[in-house]
Design an enzyme around this catalytic site. Structure first.
Site, short mmCIF file in Angstrom:
data_model
loop_
_atom_site.label_atom_id
_atom_site.label_comp_id
_atom_site.label_asym_id
_atom_site.label_seq_id
_atom_site.Cartn_x
_atom_site.Cartn_y
_atom_site.Cartn_z
N ILE A 14 0.84 -1.21 0.00
CA ILE A 14 0.00 0.00 0.00
C ILE A 14 0.88 1.26 0.00
CG2 ILE A 14 -1.80 1.29 1.21
CD1 ILE A 14 -2.83 -1.32 2.32
N HIS A 176 -14.45 -2.40 10.37
CA HIS A 176 -13.98 -2.69 9.02
C HIS A 176 -14.16 -4.17 8.72
CE1 HIS A 176 -11.82 -2.93 5.42
NE2 HIS A 176 -10.73 -3.42 5.91
O1 TXD Z 1 -8.99 -1.01 4.73
C1 TXD Z 1 -8.01 -1.26 5.42
N1 TXD Z 1 -7.70 -0.52 6.49
C2 TXD Z 1 -7.13 -2.46 5.06
C3 TXD Z 1 -5.79 -2.41 5.78
C4 TXD Z 1 -6.99 -2.67 3.61
C5 TXD Z 1 -5.94 -3.42 3.14
C6 TXD Z 1 -4.74 -3.75 3.95
N2 TXD Z 1 -4.87 -3.47 5.35
C7 TXD Z 1 -3.69 -3.53 6.21
O2 TXD Z 1 -2.71 -2.55 5.83
C8 TXD Z 1 -2.96 -4.83 6.16
O3 TXD Z 1 -3.66 -5.81 6.89
C9 TXD Z 1 -1.66 -4.43 6.82
O4 TXD Z 1 -1.83 -4.39 8.23
C10 TXD Z 1 -1.44 -3.00 6.31
C11 TXD Z 1 -0.42 -2.85 5.23
O5 TXD Z 1 -0.74 -3.69 4.18
P1 TXD Z 1 0.36 -3.90 3.00
O6 TXD Z 1 -0.24 -4.78 1.98
O7 TXD Z 1 0.94 -2.58 2.61
O8 TXD Z 1 1.49 -4.73 3.79
P2 TXD Z 1 3.03 -4.88 3.40
O9 TXD Z 1 3.20 -4.84 1.92
O10 TXD Z 1 3.55 -6.04 4.19
O11 TXD Z 1 3.67 -3.52 3.98
C12 TXD Z 1 3.82 -3.33 5.36
C13 TXD Z 1 5.16 -2.64 5.56
C14 TXD Z 1 6.34 -3.53 5.16
O12 TXD Z 1 7.13 -2.86 4.18
C15 TXD Z 1 7.11 -3.73 6.46
O13 TXD Z 1 8.53 -3.73 6.30
C16 TXD Z 1 6.67 -2.51 7.25
O14 TXD Z 1 5.30 -2.36 6.94
N3 TXD Z 1 6.84 -2.67 8.68
C17 TXD Z 1 7.19 -1.65 9.47
N4 TXD Z 1 7.44 -0.36 9.18
C18 TXD Z 1 7.76 0.42 10.24
N5 TXD Z 1 7.87 -0.03 11.52
C19 TXD Z 1 7.64 -1.33 11.82
N6 TXD Z 1 7.75 -1.79 13.09
C20 TXD Z 1 7.28 -2.20 10.76
N7 TXD Z 1 6.97 -3.54 10.70
C21 TXD Z 1 6.71 -3.79 9.41
#
Ligand code: TXD
Length: 319
Positions: A14, A176
């Site tokens: 995302i 949600h």
């Molecule tokens: O409608 C909604 N709210 C939902 C939310 C719609 C779709 C997805 N939904 C949730 O968004 C999904 O269940 C996840 O909890 C988040 C992010 O989904 P995404 O598909 O972007 O996940 P990714 O591709 O795994 O990206 C998450 C990033 C990844 O690059 C990790 O390295 C990073 O988060 N990450 C962190 N960043 C900062 N700090 C910490 N601690 C950390 N841990 C992981």
């Protein structure tokens, strides 16, 4: 006047899509933050190299240190882990709550005046925890879910009625996903409420109920198809609509996970309700009359959100 600064906390599926869409809409400079080294830097550089082709002027920076988000106007939080097939959104709570604590501290320190849009799941509990961990005003911490759920609903309805998506409005309340409350009597095609369209023979109640259920299962359907993660295009578009309403003071009326301080008879909870988003953040919560059936579904949704928040408190008693 300086450009807006938009910090993306989490630069995964995302986050990267958000960065690209923000560029194409020329909404401001972008900082991609992540704990994964290289990902934010690589995506930032790649999108910056697309700018000459698509004609937008903006700085893209990738970072692994929160200091890079200093002074951000908007923070969009996707940090955490997404679902895999067979997992519920609630299964992510333990891991993502700890992530929200880190994100909250980073925003508190470097971007205390930002408008924060939380996307991380389980959304209604994560945005509630993020507001508490960050200490930002409740008007400036909001969750993105309702815009996505209503967009899914609108897509299925437009498909059923063979009309433009632009003329379909949808009204959803509550948590949600599974406990989402789609208000069919407030959802319309060009102002004609769905129940009237059933009477006019545009569809049947049975088909409408199936569309509501498919909307509830919208996330799981995509997780099942992708197998490696969850939806990211529509979630990104939805969060950007909220960010744009803040940055341009558009006062859009958008379904969002907002803090309730007595509205709908609820206190100290975040749940999906219609709100007005403008330069003041969540400027108003719109309270509508619910009929018995709607109230019952809303109460069920609130109950599941409260259960998630209690699970958070069991893990982090300081919440
Ligand atoms: O409608 C909604 N709210 C939902 C939310 C719609 C779709 C997805 N939904 C949730 O968004 C999904 O269940 C996840 O909890 C988040 C992010 O989904 P995404 O598909 O972007 O996940 P990714 O591709 O795994 O990206 C998450 C990033 C990844 O690059 C990790 O390295 C990073 O988060 N990450 C962190 N960043 C900062 N700090 C910490 N601690 C950390 N841990 C992981």
């Amino acid at each position: 006047m300086a450009r807006n600064k938009i910090a993306l906390i989490g630069s995964g599926m995302i986050g990267g899509t958000l960065a690209h869409m923000i560029g194409l809409k020329e909404l401001g400079d972008v900082v991609l933050f992540d704990i994964s080294e290289g990902t934010p830097q690589g995506k930032g550089l790649d999108i910056a190299q697309s700018a000459p082709v698509d004609g937008f002027d903006a700085n893209f920076v990738g970072a692994n240190d929160y200091s890079a988000i200093e002074g951000a106007d908007v923070c969009i939080v996707t940090a955490g882990v997404p679902r895999k097939p067979g997992m519920s959104r609630d299964d992510l709570l333990g891991i993502n709550l700890k992530v929200m604590e880190q994100v909250g501290a980073g925003i508190k320190k470097y971007a205390p005046n930002a408008f924060v849009i939380c996307i991380t799941n389980p959304l209604d509990a994560m945005v509630w925890a993020l507001q508490k961990f960050s200490g930002l005003p409740k008007s400036h911490v909001v969750g993105m879910a309702g815009v996505l759920d209503s967009a899914r609903f609108r897509h299925f309805l437009a498909d059923e009625f063979k009309v433009s998506v632009e003329d379909v409005t949808a009204f959803v309340l509550g948590g949600h996903g599974d406990t989402m409350v789609p208000l069919t009597r407030y959802s319309t095609v060009a102002g004609i409420p769905l129940p009237d369209l059933v009477k006019m023979g545009w569809t049947s109640q049975k088909k409408l109920d199936a569309i509501v259920q498919r909307t509830r299962d919208g996330g799981a359907e995509i997780v099942g198809l992708l197998k490696t993660g969850s939806a990211y295009y529509a979630p990104a578009s939805s969060a950007i609509q909220m960010a744009e309403s803040y940055l341009k003071d558009k006062k859009r009326v958008l379904p969002s996970a907002a803090h309730l301080s007595g509205q709908y008879g609820l206190k100290d909870i975040y749940v999906g309700v219609p709100v007005v988003i403008g330069a003041g953040g969540v400027e108003r919560v719109i309270e509508i009359e619910l009929n018995k059936a709607e109230q019952k579904m809303f109460d069920k949704s609130v109950e599941s959100v409260q259960g998630l928040c209690e699970a958070c408190i069991a893990i982090a008693p300081n919440l």
